[in-house]
Design an enzyme around this catalytic site. Structure first.
Site, PDB file in Angstrom:
ATOM      1  N   ARG A 278       0.482  -8.431  -5.466  1.00  0.00           N
ATOM      2  CA  ARG A 278       0.680  -6.991  -5.264  1.00  0.00           C
ATOM      3  C   ARG A 278       1.221  -6.335  -6.526  1.00  0.00           C
ATOM      4  O   ARG A 278       0.799  -5.240  -6.902  1.00  0.00           O
ATOM      5  CB  ARG A 278       1.633  -6.741  -4.093  1.00  0.00           C
ATOM      6  CG  ARG A 278       1.028  -7.055  -2.736  1.00  0.00           C
ATOM      7  CD  ARG A 278       2.017  -6.775  -1.634  1.00  0.00           C
ATOM      8  NE  ARG A 278       1.425  -6.951  -0.318  1.00  0.00           N
ATOM      9  CZ  ARG A 278       2.088  -6.807   0.811  1.00  0.00           C
ATOM     10  NH1 ARG A 278       3.373  -6.486   0.784  1.00  0.00           N
ATOM     11  NH2 ARG A 278       1.486  -6.972   1.975  1.00  0.00           N
TER      12      ARG A 278
ATOM     13  N   GLY B 182       0.792  -1.221   0.000  1.00  0.00           N
ATOM     14  CA  GLY B 182       0.000   0.000   0.000  1.00  0.00           C
ATOM     15  C   GLY B 182       0.820   1.265   0.000  1.00  0.00           C
ATOM     16  O   GLY B 182       0.411   2.283  -0.548  1.00  0.00           O
TER      17      GLY B 182
ATOM     18  N   HIS C 240       8.735  -3.024   9.078  1.00  0.00           N
ATOM     19  CA  HIS C 240       8.343  -2.590  10.428  1.00  0.00           C
ATOM     20  C   HIS C 240       7.659  -3.713  11.206  1.00  0.00           C
ATOM     21  O   HIS C 240       7.609  -3.679  12.431  1.00  0.00           O
ATOM     22  CB  HIS C 240       7.399  -1.389  10.331  1.00  0.00           C
ATOM     23  CG  HIS C 240       6.080  -1.726   9.702  1.00  0.00           C
ATOM     24  ND1 HIS C 240       5.907  -1.744   8.331  1.00  0.00           N
ATOM     25  CD2 HIS C 240       4.886  -2.080  10.235  1.00  0.00           C
ATOM     26  CE1 HIS C 240       4.658  -2.092   8.068  1.00  0.00           C
ATOM     27  NE2 HIS C 240       4.020  -2.306   9.202  1.00  0.00           N
TER      28      HIS C 240
ATOM     29  N   CYS D  78      -1.991  16.757  -2.394  1.00  0.00           N
ATOM     30  CA  CYS D  78      -0.969  17.711  -2.815  1.00  0.00           C
ATOM     31  C   CYS D  78      -0.325  18.316  -1.579  1.00  0.00           C
ATOM     32  O   CYS D  78      -1.005  18.641  -0.613  1.00  0.00           O
ATOM     33  CB  CYS D  78      -1.509  18.775  -3.764  1.00  0.00           C
ATOM     34  SG  CYS D  78      -2.607  19.981  -3.060  1.00  0.00           S
TER      35      CYS D  78
ATOM     36  N   GLY E  64       4.622   1.152  -0.512  1.00  0.00           N
ATOM     37  CA  GLY E  64       5.690   0.959  -1.482  1.00  0.00           C
ATOM     38  C   GLY E  64       5.212   0.980  -2.918  1.00  0.00           C
ATOM     39  O   GLY E  64       5.977   1.303  -3.830  1.00  0.00           O
TER      40      GLY E  64
END
Length: 557
Positions: free
Chosen positions: A201, A176, A267, A410, A178
């Site tokens: 993925r 999600g 992580h 943005c 990377g």
């Protein structure tokens, strides 16, 4: 016994202007919660997993149903409390208070370890919220694209005279977070080789045009990179493989990428990183049967990958940790110089944080892409001199496929966020937009996170681990009237390594919303300027003065 976290149902957010709740202030969190579990958005929606290893939107499907039912009946002067994905209480507050307050994955520091969390998780007593999974403002891979783009552009400025044409980036992980890297690299003018162990993925990124090609062969991947860089093309390829095996092989072959990073889910050693020599199927099975064995093997493999990254760094190749805590894991495995190469925030992003610039995002509750096109145009109108931002919006329109509800990100900062929010609210009020807009951000922002191995790494005054700042940010956003506010632990870098807060505000077109928007979208980025000014950064001190912030112990006013 059935798994309370598994259900084959398909969840999608309602669209249009018809309410399912009593007001847009409760309809908004309802739609964004459901949007987080849209199969076009979430990584494993049937398991409530949105992104980032086991980052979930709700603790169980029963909890999801209860949250939905509660939001549908919540009154305008009530607030729902959500504790690690479980709706634990509704209390009377007032109209300008948040409609939802969320606390996810928070543990007393001494117990803030993966082992302890996993015990609680197994008993159904906790939920890992990541950053935007459990706070219901994930918008798919787009949510990290611009930040990654800004990082790569700045790396190009620092190392290659601002020109990444003919250069290539090596990275790992297409989940999600990377998954944004190949597209961000191409937008920045570079080629990208992204290593991903889970072919599903990579296929998802192919479908959504975040990556251009896929291969199982390292030789083919390198041949493509060589072809594209020589032609000056900016293209990307996903290599199905294990980063812990591919990186050392590239070092062995003497291959020299132009930039090296990694965004595997390191992580989380159990659910986020494939050990060397294991198949994906074996890994998934052992996550349940032998989680400690998985973690041990994964950590050893991370050490191997980080050693390869150090080899690239020592060869003079720009190398950065992209915030997944892989250096810490390698350090704990005995790799003493794991932190020789920097994290991406101190290397490239901190000057933006000093001005409160960060990942401002919004989603169209109507579900109509035209609403995003109109808000894009409004951003350009209100920020006419920010040509870099205009370029980003043009590229985003051309290259980014919406996932779930149409959305945009943005990077803008203090002094601009509230102007945009008020303009969007006016567009809702006068009917230019078909339904309200929600505005939120990643927890990765200038004033909302304490993460010594990522956002607050190498702070000028040594305050890397001070976590008062995200707590103050959450408290101030609550007092300012955000529609929902969240306070999490462990996002991005894992248990024990971060605390962070989020906010979302609904632009429902009302004058009351004008007041809330003006407060929230000024105060939220202002806490980031305050935090960096307190640490002694000249850019933040100057910006605080320029914006008229009152900081008694910092500016003496």
């Amino acid at each position: 016994m059935s798994n309370p976290r598994h259900n084959e149902r398909e969840v999608r957010s309602p669209r249009g202007d018809e309410l399912n709740a009593k007001s847009w202030l409760t309809e908004a969190p309802l739609r964004m919660l459901m949007n987080n579990l849209d199969p076009d958005v979430a990584e494993r929606p049937h398991e409530l997993v949105v992104y980032g290893g086991i980052g979930r939107a709700a603790r169980t499907w029963d909890d999801f149903d209860k949250i939905v039912a509660t939001l549908k009946t919540l009154n305008e002067d009530e607030t729902l409390l959500v504790q690690s994905g479980k709706p634990v209480g509704v209390f009377r507050t007032h109209k300008d208070a948040p409609r939802v307050l969320i606390a996810n994955s928070n543990l007393v520091p001494h117990w803030a370890t993966w082992d302890h969390f996993n015990e609680l998780d197994k008993k159904g007593l906790a939920m890992y919220g990541q950053m935007t999974a459990g706070s219901w403002i994930y918008i798919g891979a787009q949510g990290i694209v611009q930040g990654t783009y800004e990082t790569f552009v700045e790396a190009g400025r620092q190392h290659y005279d601002g020109n990444l044409k003919g250069k290539w980036i090596l990275t790992g992980g297409l989940g999600g977070m990377g998954g944004a890297q190949p597209l961000a690299a191409v937008m920045a003018g570079a080629c990208c080789l992204a290593v991903e162990c889970d072919e599903t993925r990579a296929d998802f990124r192919l479908r959504t045009r975040y990556v251009d090609e896929k291969t199982h062969s390292l030789d083919e991947a390198l041949a493509k990179i060589d072809e594209w860089t020589k032609a000056g093309e900016a293209k990307s390829i996903a290599l199905i493989g294990n980063a812990a095996e591919i990186y050392p092989e590239l070092v062995k072959r003497g291959v020299r990428p132009d930039i090296v990073t990694d965004q595997t889910s390191a992580h989380d050693p159990v659910h986020g990183y494939l050990p060397i020599g294991w198949t994906v199927a074996e890994w998934r099975a052992k996550q349940e049967s032998d989680p400690k064995g998985v973690a041990k093997a994964a950590r050893a493999s991370m050490k191997v990958q980080v050693q390869a990254m150090l080899d690239f760094w020592n060869a003079g190749i720009p190398t950065v940790d992209y915030g997944n805590n892989i250096r810490q894991m390698a350090l704990e495995e005995g790799l003493e110089n794991a932190f020789d190469f920097p994290g991406f925030v101190p290397a490239y992003i901190r000057p933006l944080f000093c001005r409160g610039v960060g990942p401002f995002r919004w989603a169209a509750l109507s579900g109509d892409p035209e609403d995003i096109a109109k808000t894009d145009a409004k951003v350009k109108e209100l920020l006419p001199d920010n040509k870099h931002l205009h370029n980003w919006l043009d590229m985003a329109k051309e290259r980014i496929e919406f996932q779930g509800l149409p959305a945009r990100i943005c990077w803008v900062g203090l002094g601009d966020r509230h102007r945009l929010g008020l303009a969007f609210n006016e567009m809702v009020r006068n009917g230019e937009l078909k339904a309200p807009i929600v505005i939120g951000r990643d927890h990765l922002d200038s004033g909302s996170v304490a993460s010594p191995n990522r956002e607050t790494e190498a702070m000028k005054d040594g305050s890397d681990a001070v976590s008062d700042w995200p707590l103050l940010n959450a408290l101030l956003n609550t007092a300012s009237g955000a529609t929902w506010v969240s306070l999490h632990h462990g996002g991005g870098v894992g248990m024990g390594f971060s605390q962070h807060s989020g906010m979302v505000i609904c632009c429902d077109g009302t004058e009351d919303a004008d007041q809330r928007i003006g407060r929230v979208l000024w105060n939220d980025p202002a806490t980031g300027v305050m935090r960096h000014a307190d640490a002694g950064y000249d850019i933040a001190l100057d910006w605080a003065k320029q914006q008229g912030l009152r900081l008694p112990a910092i500016l003496g006013n």
